[in-house]
Scaffold this motif. Structure first.
Motif, PDB file in Angstrom:
ATOM      1  N   GLU A  28     -25.714  -4.828 -33.731  1.00  0.00           N
ATOM      2  CA  GLU A  28     -26.612  -5.411 -32.356  1.00  0.00           C
ATOM      3  C   GLU A  28     -25.644  -6.621 -31.920  1.00  0.00           C
ATOM      4  O   GLU A  28     -25.137  -7.299 -32.621  1.00  0.00           O
ATOM      5  CB  GLU A  28     -27.635  -6.026 -33.177  1.00  0.00           C
ATOM      6  N   GLY A  29     -25.768  -6.726 -30.592  1.00  0.00           N
ATOM      7  CA  GLY A  29     -25.149  -7.750 -30.007  1.00  0.00           C
ATOM      8  C   GLY A  29     -25.882  -8.238 -28.887  1.00  0.00           C
ATOM      9  O   GLY A  29     -26.626  -7.779 -28.311  1.00  0.00           O
ATOM     10  N   TRP A  30     -25.461  -9.705 -28.823  1.00  0.00           N
ATOM     11  CA  TRP A  30     -26.389 -10.494 -27.562  1.00  0.00           C
ATOM     12  C   TRP A  30     -25.263 -11.225 -26.963  1.00  0.00           C
ATOM     13  O   TRP A  30     -24.092 -11.528 -27.046  1.00  0.00           O
ATOM     14  CB  TRP A  30     -27.162 -11.508 -28.497  1.00  0.00           C
ATOM     15  N   TYR A  31     -25.749 -11.256 -25.686  1.00  0.00           N
ATOM     16  CA  TYR A  31     -24.836 -11.955 -24.382  1.00  0.00           C
ATOM     17  C   TYR A  31     -25.916 -13.085 -23.934  1.00  0.00           C
ATOM     18  O   TYR A  31     -26.845 -12.870 -23.306  1.00  0.00           O
ATOM     19  CB  TYR A  31     -24.436 -10.952 -23.471  1.00  0.00           C
ATOM     20  N   TYR A  32     -25.244 -14.152 -23.707  1.00  0.00           N
ATOM     21  CA  TYR A  32     -25.986 -15.316 -23.137  1.00  0.00           C
ATOM     22  C   TYR A  32     -24.963 -15.997 -22.166  1.00  0.00           C
ATOM     23  O   TYR A  32     -23.984 -16.600 -22.518  1.00  0.00           O
ATOM     24  CB  TYR A  32     -26.434 -16.546 -24.268  1.00  0.00           C
ATOM     25  N   ARG A  33     -25.414 -15.931 -20.915  1.00  0.00           N
ATOM     26  CA  ARG A  33     -24.519 -16.728 -19.925  1.00  0.00           C
ATOM     27  C   ARG A  33     -25.155 -18.052 -19.415  1.00  0.00           C
ATOM     28  O   ARG A  33     -26.309 -18.088 -18.892  1.00  0.00           O
ATOM     29  CB  ARG A  33     -24.352 -15.599 -18.802  1.00  0.00           C
ATOM     30  N   LEU A  34     -24.306 -19.047 -19.207  1.00  0.00           N
ATOM     31  CA  LEU A  34     -24.748 -20.321 -18.836  1.00  0.00           C
ATOM     32  C   LEU A  34     -23.680 -20.480 -17.484  1.00  0.00           C
ATOM     33  O   LEU A  34     -22.549 -20.505 -17.616  1.00  0.00           O
ATOM     34  CB  LEU A  34     -24.585 -21.432 -19.568  1.00  0.00           C
ATOM     35  N   THR A  35     -24.681 -20.542 -16.224  1.00  0.00           N
ATOM     36  CA  THR A  35     -23.751 -20.733 -15.106  1.00  0.00           C
ATOM     37  C   THR A  35     -23.746 -22.203 -14.527  1.00  0.00           C
ATOM     38  O   THR A  35     -24.810 -22.797 -14.513  1.00  0.00           O
ATOM     39  CB  THR A  35     -24.100 -19.708 -13.983  1.00  0.00           C
ATOM     40  N   LEU A  36     -22.599 -22.904 -14.384  1.00  0.00           N
ATOM     41  CA  LEU A  36     -22.606 -24.399 -14.074  1.00  0.00           C
ATOM     42  C   LEU A  36     -22.086 -24.474 -12.627  1.00  0.00           C
ATOM     43  O   LEU A  36     -20.945 -24.742 -12.271  1.00  0.00           O
ATOM     44  CB  LEU A  36     -21.971 -25.210 -14.724  1.00  0.00           C
ATOM     45  N   PRO A  37     -22.867 -24.333 -11.528  1.00  0.00           N
ATOM     46  CA  PRO A  37     -22.563 -24.244 -10.155  1.00  0.00           C
ATOM     47  C   PRO A  37     -21.654 -25.434  -9.757  1.00  0.00           C
ATOM     48  O   PRO A  37     -20.831 -25.355  -8.804  1.00  0.00           O
ATOM     49  CB  PRO A  37     -23.624 -24.149  -9.298  1.00  0.00           C
ATOM     50  N   GLU A  38     -22.180 -26.652 -10.196  1.00  0.00           N
ATOM     51  CA  GLU A  38     -21.592 -27.867  -9.835  1.00  0.00           C
ATOM     52  C   GLU A  38     -20.156 -28.042 -10.151  1.00  0.00           C
ATOM     53  O   GLU A  38     -19.308 -28.630  -9.905  1.00  0.00           O
ATOM     54  CB  GLU A  38     -22.396 -29.062 -10.249  1.00  0.00           C
ATOM     55  N   PRO A 203     -28.668 -22.208 -14.035  1.00  0.00           N
ATOM     56  CA  PRO A 203     -28.809 -20.768 -14.281  1.00  0.00           C
ATOM     57  C   PRO A 203     -28.432 -20.194 -15.613  1.00  0.00           C
ATOM     58  O   PRO A 203     -27.321 -20.489 -16.007  1.00  0.00           O
ATOM     59  CB  PRO A 203     -28.112 -20.143 -12.826  1.00  0.00           C
ATOM     60  N   ALA A 204     -29.190 -19.690 -16.361  1.00  0.00           N
ATOM     61  CA  ALA A 204     -29.163 -19.091 -17.537  1.00  0.00           C
ATOM     62  C   ALA A 204     -29.777 -17.316 -17.560  1.00  0.00           C
ATOM     63  O   ALA A 204     -30.457 -16.998 -16.685  1.00  0.00           O
ATOM     64  CB  ALA A 204     -29.935 -19.855 -18.642  1.00  0.00           C
ATOM     65  N   TYR A 205     -28.845 -16.712 -18.435  1.00  0.00           N
ATOM     66  CA  TYR A 205     -29.153 -15.238 -18.494  1.00  0.00           C
ATOM     67  C   TYR A 205     -28.982 -14.894 -19.907  1.00  0.00           C
ATOM     68  O   TYR A 205     -28.183 -15.351 -20.688  1.00  0.00           O
ATOM     69  CB  TYR A 205     -28.167 -14.518 -17.500  1.00  0.00           C
ATOM     70  N   SER A 206     -29.729 -13.780 -20.141  1.00  0.00           N
ATOM     71  CA  SER A 206     -29.464 -13.081 -21.690  1.00  0.00           C
ATOM     72  C   SER A 206     -29.840 -11.535 -21.553  1.00  0.00           C
ATOM     73  O   SER A 206     -30.670 -11.241 -21.170  1.00  0.00           O
ATOM     74  CB  SER A 206     -30.418 -13.802 -22.703  1.00  0.00           C
ATOM     75  N   GLU A 207     -29.207 -10.860 -22.285  1.00  0.00           N
ATOM     76  CA  GLU A 207     -29.472  -9.552 -22.810  1.00  0.00           C
ATOM     77  C   GLU A 207     -28.720  -9.138 -24.145  1.00  0.00           C
ATOM     78  O   GLU A 207     -28.058  -9.905 -24.852  1.00  0.00           O
ATOM     79  CB  GLU A 207     -28.522  -8.648 -21.651  1.00  0.00           C
ATOM     80  N   LYS A 208     -29.023  -7.894 -24.588  1.00  0.00           N
ATOM     81  CA  LYS A 208     -28.536  -7.480 -25.848  1.00  0.00           C
ATOM     82  C   LYS A 208     -28.363  -5.780 -25.697  1.00  0.00           C
ATOM     83  O   LYS A 208     -29.000  -5.064 -24.942  1.00  0.00           O
ATOM     84  CB  LYS A 208     -29.807  -7.761 -26.573  1.00  0.00           C
ATOM     85  N   ASN A 209     -27.670  -5.273 -26.792  1.00  0.00           N
ATOM     86  CA  ASN A 209     -27.733  -4.124 -27.093  1.00  0.00           C
ATOM     87  C   ASN A 209     -27.218  -3.823 -28.534  1.00  0.00           C
ATOM     88  O   ASN A 209     -27.122  -4.693 -29.298  1.00  0.00           O
ATOM     89  CB  ASN A 209     -26.290  -3.425 -26.280  1.00  0.00           C
ATOM     90  N   TRP A 210     -27.661  -2.599 -29.110  1.00  0.00           N
ATOM     91  CA  TRP A 210     -28.016  -2.170 -30.191  1.00  0.00           C
ATOM     92  C   TRP A 210     -27.947  -0.700 -30.684  1.00  0.00           C
ATOM     93  O   TRP A 210     -27.971   0.227 -29.633  1.00  0.00           O
ATOM     94  CB  TRP A 210     -29.171  -2.710 -31.200  1.00  0.00           C
ATOM     95  N   GLY A 211     -27.453  -0.432 -31.839  1.00  0.00           N
ATOM     96  CA  GLY A 211     -27.361   1.073 -32.141  1.00  0.00           C
ATOM     97  C   GLY A 211     -26.297   1.455 -33.032  1.00  0.00           C
ATOM     98  O   GLY A 211     -25.501   0.611 -33.722  1.00  0.00           O
ATOM     99  N   GLY A 212     -25.838   2.800 -33.071  1.00  0.00           N
ATOM    100  CA  GLY A 212     -24.716   3.281 -33.823  1.00  0.00           C
ATOM    101  C   GLY A 212     -23.034   3.323 -33.111  1.00  0.00           C
ATOM    102  O   GLY A 212     -22.440   3.403 -33.808  1.00  0.00           O
ATOM    103  N   ALA A 213     -23.268   3.282 -31.619  1.00  0.00           N
ATOM    104  CA  ALA A 213     -22.138   3.004 -31.130  1.00  0.00           C
ATOM    105  C   ALA A 213     -22.411   2.737 -29.848  1.00  0.00           C
ATOM    106  O   ALA A 213     -23.098   2.781 -28.920  1.00  0.00           O
ATOM    107  CB  ALA A 213     -21.999   4.817 -30.920  1.00  0.00           C
ATOM    108  N   PHE A 214     -21.081   2.031 -29.118  1.00  0.00           N
ATOM    109  CA  PHE A 214     -21.011   1.633 -27.826  1.00  0.00           C
ATOM    110  C   PHE A 214     -20.681   2.609 -27.094  1.00  0.00           C
ATOM    111  O   PHE A 214     -20.326   3.685 -27.180  1.00  0.00           O
ATOM    112  CB  PHE A 214     -19.831   0.418 -27.852  1.00  0.00           C
ATOM    113  N   PRO A 215     -21.083   2.505 -25.628  1.00  0.00           N
ATOM    114  CA  PRO A 215     -20.607   3.468 -24.540  1.00  0.00           C
ATOM    115  C   PRO A 215     -19.301   3.941 -24.731  1.00  0.00           C
ATOM    116  O   PRO A 215     -18.299   2.958 -25.105  1.00  0.00           O
ATOM    117  CB  PRO A 215     -20.984   2.964 -23.339  1.00  0.00           C
TER     118      PRO A 215
END
Length: 374
Positions: A28-38, A203-215
């Motif tokens: 299982e994997g998680w991705y969190y993005r933090l964007t700092l426009p300034e 701005p912040a963003y998050s997503e995840k994926n999980w399973g037995g194999a990546f694409p």
């Protein structure tokens, strides 16, 4: 793993940890993005756990950061007993070095984490905190910020959706994929090799994926920091994935804009893409009510990051956080099309992964006919 009740109203399906305690191959994997426009910079935090309940080799966790100016930091977390995750809501963490005797690992008060965790991280839907130190390179990263969700995955005020549709409740797709928060506002600080970045409502963003194999092969783009459009977020991607006993190519585009969710997926639209080996991403999709076009480019070389494979974490993924993107969205009214939105950004995340990438990938999925937009 510990269960915990949902702590915010925009929780999406699949927010909780999917590990079931069996000895099957699993990540299982998680991705969190933090964007700092300034600052014109991005922090992208990538966490993973592989085979946490089985001795299948390559068991353990990792934390990666794609930091300012495309710099990269990775630390492995070999002890799976110092990983924790909630099963009913977004919450997980991993310790690498601590003077705590507490077992099993669990969410800590921020001050206690600061005092006792010399290396590790912890995340919930509203809080993100951690520290990584690489003694070999001398790199150090620290961060702590709160998050207020604006969009999960769906229209404002409505039930949140599974990114891959209702079938994703069954483990027929490899991997599963869920956007957890299409757009949020982060307040706090992050340090990168001694330089501190402070921010409020970033701005912040998050997503995840999980399973037995990546694409086996994929592409992806994401941005929620557009010029003159603070209430806009887009995530799009496609890949070659396993569906039970066969392989398929699928892609989607999701747009949150002024309280509305515009979704282009194979079951309601036709989605086309032209993605080069590196440097150019083009997508077009059309449903019965809307049409969208996306053009993204980068002149940067990009940074290679790791992704879970059957052989453990490997450098099979190439990213930039400073891509140029133009988005156009049309609304179909009485047989005609009206331009609803045109937006631009130079802070788009762009990615290709897997293999082979020896030539441009041109394909379509979904409905058979793609109507002309104009």
């Amino acid at each position: 793993m510990k269960s915990f009740p949902p702590d915010h109203t925009l929780q999406t399906p699949h927010s909780g940890f999917h590990g079931d305690g069996s000895d099957r191959r699993f990540f299982e994997g998680w991705y969190y993005r933090l964007t700092l426009p300034e600052y014109r910079q991005t922090f992208a935090f990538m966490y993973s756990i592989q085979n946490p309940c089985a001795d299948k080799g390559f068991s353990g966790g990792a934390a990666q950061i794609l930091g300012p100016n495309g710099e990269y930091l990775c630390r492995t977390f070999p002890k799976v007993d110092q990983f924790w995750a909630w099963t009913e809501a977004l919450g997980h963490g991993h310790w690498r070095k601590t003077d705590l005797a507490l077992q099993p690992a669990a969410l800590l008060e921020p001050a206690i984490f600061d005092r006792h965790i010399q290396e590790g991280y912890q995340v919930t839907a509203t809080h993100h905190q951690g520290i990584l130190q690489d003694p070999g390179s001398g790199q150090v990263a620290k961060w702590q910020y709160s998050v207020q969700s604006v969009y999960g995955w769906g229209s404002f005020g409505q039930k949140q959706q599974s990114t891959a549709g209702w079938l994703s409740q069954f483990q027929i797709f490899e991997p599963g994929w869920q956007i957890l928060m299409a757009h949020g506002l982060a307040t706090g600080w992050a340090e990168w090799n001694g330089k501190r970045y402070t921010f409020s409502n970033a701005p912040a963003y998050s997503e995840k994926n999980w399973g037995g194999a990546f694409p086996t092969k994929w592409f992806w783009l994401n941005c929620n920091a557009f010029d003159q459009e603070p209430d806009l977020a887009v995530t799009a991607g496609g890949g070659r994935r396993q569906v039970i006993a066969w392989m398929e190519s699928a892609a989607m585009i999701g747009i949150h804009y002024r309280g509305n969710f515009y979704e282009f997926v194979p079951w309601n639209a036709t989605v086309e893409w032209e993605v080069s080996t590196w440097g150019s991403w083009k997508m077009r999709a059309s449903s019965d009510r809307h049409t969208v076009e996306i053009t993204a480019t980068t002149a940067e070389a990009g940074t290679f990051v790791r992704a879970p494979t059957a052989q453990g974490l490997e450098f099979v993924c190439r990213d930039t956080t400073n891509g140029q993107l133009t988005l156009k969205l049309w609304h179909k009214v009485n047989g005609k099309t009206e331009l609803l939105l045109e937006a631009h950004t130079s802070l788009c995340c762009l990615e290709v992964g897997g293999a082979p990438w020896d030539m441009e990938w041109v394909e379509r999925c979904g409905l058979l006919a793609l109507p002309e937009t104009r």
